[in-house]
Scaffold this active site. Structure first.
Site, short mmCIF file in Angstrom:
data_model
loop_
_atom_site.label_atom_id
_atom_site.label_comp_id
_atom_site.label_asym_id
_atom_site.label_seq_id
_atom_site.Cartn_x
_atom_site.Cartn_y
_atom_site.Cartn_z
N LEU A 81 0.83 -1.20 0.00
CA LEU A 81 0.00 0.00 0.00
C LEU A 81 0.86 1.25 0.00
CD1 LEU A 81 -2.73 -0.93 2.66
CD2 LEU A 81 -3.06 -0.72 0.19
N GLU A 116 -10.70 0.93 7.56
CA GLU A 116 -10.51 -0.14 8.54
C GLU A 116 -9.17 0.02 9.22
OE1 GLU A 116 -9.39 -3.56 5.31
OE2 GLU A 116 -11.37 -2.65 5.21
N LYS A 118 -5.47 -0.53 10.43
CA LYS A 118 -4.32 -1.24 9.87
C LYS A 118 -3.62 -1.99 11.01
CE LYS A 118 -0.31 -0.56 6.85
NZ LYS A 118 0.67 -1.27 7.67
N ASP A 120 -1.22 -4.09 13.18
CA ASP A 120 0.22 -4.28 13.14
C ASP A 120 0.52 -5.75 13.44
OD1 ASP A 120 3.12 -2.73 14.76
OD2 ASP A 120 2.86 -3.70 12.82
N TYR A 225 -9.90 -9.13 6.39
CA TYR A 225 -10.20 -7.83 5.79
C TYR A 225 -10.43 -7.85 4.29
CZ TYR A 225 -5.11 -7.92 4.95
OH TYR A 225 -3.84 -8.27 4.58
N LYS A 312 -0.97 6.61 7.65
CA LYS A 312 -0.02 6.17 8.67
C LYS A 312 0.00 7.14 9.84
CE LYS A 312 2.77 3.23 7.98
NZ LYS A 312 2.83 1.79 8.28
N CYS A 408 36.94 5.16 0.44
CA CYS A 408 35.96 4.15 0.82
C CYS A 408 36.40 3.46 2.10
CB CYS A 408 35.79 3.11 -0.29
SG CYS A 408 34.74 1.72 0.18
N CYS A 411 37.33 -0.42 0.98
CA CYS A 411 38.37 -0.83 0.02
C CYS A 411 39.44 0.24 -0.18
CB CYS A 411 37.74 -1.21 -1.32
SG CYS A 411 37.04 0.19 -2.23
N CYS A 424 31.69 5.06 -3.88
CA CYS A 424 32.88 4.26 -4.14
C CYS A 424 32.76 3.75 -5.57
CB CYS A 424 32.97 3.09 -3.16
SG CYS A 424 34.26 1.90 -3.60
N CYS A 429 34.76 -3.52 -4.84
CA CYS A 429 34.78 -3.23 -3.41
C CYS A 429 34.11 -4.37 -2.66
CB CYS A 429 34.06 -1.91 -3.13
SG CYS A 429 33.77 -1.59 -1.39
#
Length: 663
Positions: A81, A116, A118, A120, A225, A312, A408, A411, A424, A429
């Protein structure tokens, strides 16, 4: 009363009282009375083993532990979603839908919505055939999950049988309530066992147990659901929820059908306000367009349906000290900063490290080592540092602003600045190589090749390129500590199975910047082979739907560098797309609907055969349907509609003849 009659009566009583307890939360009898009925049935079944039925309440827990969790291809993808985090974003989603439908010729659509909670928890698919639960699977990556039927059967709110003889796939969320989670942790602590961090993790871990007896000891439940693939003739999501309630499934009583986006906003805000008063965890509200025809017309973008969105909630935050800023190297060489933190409890877990996105975000937020910082779990999942605490900015003697490393950290190659990332440039690497290898193993679904195993094989020199996975030696693996015969055989079998992955998956897996799941499929359909793609110009690549000139140049610039890898993979993996090009093949332009159980082919196999022959497969019969393929116990409504519309009905033998025909 005869034993068979009494057993049938007991099963009926237990099913009734179980439904009232687990689904309706309105028991008529006490636990002791229910247990007495169950004990009587167990005693009868012990005396008369022939009376035991698969749907008996005594059979929710039983059987030997499974040896492994097998992979399951979902009949229909379990989509993800898109998110909205504000009223403005939710209203923008509604406007996008209106604009899309206007382009489809539908002006001023009359939207109705369903909102509805959500949950968890862990997304689950339940498949019923002939009234019985035949399979339960986790979501996995949306297309392939794991068979966990043995554990789902132990959950009292999941019916083992339903009063419907057709085929129906029910989707929902398995979770553990907060009171049950607390009680479980108290029991574990009292006997010296480790406790779980949060309800979601405990539910997910329980569902993936191999022994159903362990799952039965933990108090899980499920909210349903949605209906996925089915033989039902439903026209709306609300109608589907009503069907679920009527057939014994547990549907949240606070799910609302809403007429306007203003009502949707108010409902989301109400859920957000009462979040802390619930006895189960939610991390948002799911809003869906109710009408199935509008859902169909809106379609899907990538893996997100246009017709649904998740509002959310603001995630949990905490303040802690930033001890250090370190840098990871991604598979394309980009350097990502991450925070080493004083351990802090956020949203049910202890966080010691958190993402800081990229260097420009780090500079914009002015976060420095030694600061007190605000940490959150974005989407209640990924910890991240969002800013310094207000008092930290005014602290005297703050450290200097952090800069990306000039070399880096893995490396020692001099880094270069490209776009928003310092990178890098060394494709050899070791950290970058490890990222590419682990990504390949994940995308190709090679079981037993996790991050630790890839790092070990890389360190021992067993694997340098992804092609080396297909050269792993059984004896060399058996000589490694922690690798037994069973695990090695499973790993090598999974490597062997990955050879059959289609070209679209290979293109995603090998690590071409700009090529993901959807783009890989588009390139495979456009060019039909890796050789044709390697020979393509940027302009030809840009002709692929969904790829613009900039991304086409990016892809083209990497292909010459990847040519030796593709040569190494020649004869090892699928480097040509199977089946005819789109619009070609013996079944081009023909649409099929499958119903019932075929003698030899699974529904998934029949679908793949039709697609490879250039045909289409849909879930409902219409005037555009060319054939209905019917097996045993077909959906009566589909056959009736086919007869009414004059659609030809064929069996598996006739389907195979069509597949083998030349025109």
């Amino acid at each position: 009363m005869k034993p068979a009659e009494r057993a049938a009566e007991l099963r009926e009583q237990l099913a009734y009282h179980g439904h009232r307890y687990y689904v309706l939360d309105d028991p008529e009898i006490g636990d002791d009375q229910y247990d007495a009925l169950l004990d009587e049935l167990r005693a009868l079944e012990r005396e008369h083993p022939d009376l035991v039925t698969p749907d008996s309440p005594t059979q929710r827990v039983g059987g030997e532990p499974v040896s492994k969790l097998t992979k399951v291809t979902h009949l229909q993808p379990m989509l993800s979603l898109a998110n909205a985090r504000s009223e403005a974003e939710l209203r923008a989603w509604v406007e996008r839908m209106r604009n899309h439908l206007a382009r489809e010729g539908i002006e001023a659509p009359a939207f109705e919505f369903v909102a509805e909670p959500k949950i968890d928890g862990l997304a689950i698919s339940l498949l019923y055939e002939g009234g019985a639960l035949v399979r339960g699977a986790t979501r996995g990556n949306g297309e392939v999950g794991e068979d966990v039927t043995h554990n789902l059967r132990t959950i009292g709110s999941i019916p083992l049988t339903i009063p419907y003889q057709g085929r129906v796939e029910v989707r929902g969320e398995v979770y553990m309530s907060l009171p049950d989670f607390t009680a479980l942790n108290e029991r574990r602590a009292s006997v010296g066992l480790s406790t779980f961090m949060n309800p979601r993790n405990s539910a997910a871990g329980t569902i993936r147990q191999l022994d159903p007896n362990l799952a039965a000891e933990r108090p899980l439940s499920m909210w349903c659901y949605a209906i996925g693939v089915s033989d039902l003739e439903l026209t709306s999501h609300w109608q589907a929820l009503e069907w679920l309630r009527e057939h014994g499934f547990r549907v949240n009583g606070d799910v609302k059908k809403l007429a306007t986006e203003d009502e949707v906003v108010q409902q989301c805000l109400r859920w957000q306000e009462r979040r802390g008063a619930l006895d189960f965890e939610i991390d948002g509200v799911v809003v869906k367009v109710d009408d199935f025809e509008l859902q169909r017309r809106l379609g899907v973008v990538g893996r997100d349906p246009r017709w649904a969105i998740a509002w959310k909630f603001p995630p949990t935050t905490a303040v802690t000290r930033l001890l250090d800023i370190k840098w990871n190297v991604g598979k394309f060489g980009d350097l990502h900063p991450f925070a080493a933190l004083e351990p802090v409890h956020v949203g049910g877990v202890t966080v010691k490290a958190a993402t800081m996105h990229n260097e420009e975000d780090l500079a914009r937020k002015d976060i420095r080592v030694g600061d007190d910082v605000i940490v959150l779990r974005a989407g209640d999942v990924i910890p991240q540092v969002i800013s310094p605490a207000p008092h930290a900015v005014e602290r005297p003697g703050r450290a200097d602003p952090p800069l990306p490393p000039a070399r880096c950290p893995f490396c020692d190659t001099p880094t270069v600045k490209r776009g928003v990332f310092t990178r890098c440039p060394n494709r050899e690497c070791p950290e970058r190589r490890w990222q590419l290898l682990t990504t390949f193993a994940h995308v190709m679904d090679i079981d037993g090749l996790g991050e630790k195993q890839v790092a070990l094989f890389q360190r021992l020199g067993l694997v340098k390129s992804v092609a080396d996975f297909y050269r792993l030696d059984r004896d060399a693996l058996l000589a490694l500590e922690g690798f037994g015969e069973v695990s090695v055989n499973r790993l090598l079998a999974s490597v062997e199975a990955s050879r059959a992955r289609p070209l679209s998956t290979v293109l995603f897996a090998v690590g071409i910047e700009g090529v993901g799941y959807v783009t890989g499929r588009g390139l495979a359909q456009q060019f039909r082979s890796a050789d044709a793609l390697l020979a393509a110009t940027p302009e030809q690549i840009a002709e692929t739907p969904g790829i613009g000139p900039v991304v086409a140049e990016l892809i083209h610039s990497q292909l010459e560098e990847l040519r030796p890898l593709f040569e190494d993979l020649r004869g090892v993996l699928q480097l040509e797309e199977e089946g005819p090009p789109p619009g070609e093949g013996p079944l081009a332009g023909q649409t099929f609907v499958l119903t019932g159980t075929l003698p030899d082919l699974t529904r998934e196999e029949a679908t793949q055969h039709i697609l490879r022959a250039g045909g289409k497969v849909t879930g409902s019969v219409s005037k555009k349907t060319s054939y209905v393929v019917a097996g045993a116990s077909p959906g009566g409504s589909k056959l009736e509609k086919a007869e009414r519309l004059g659609v030809t009905v064929v069996d598996e033998t006739e389907l195979l003849r069509l597949l083998n025909s030349s025109g």
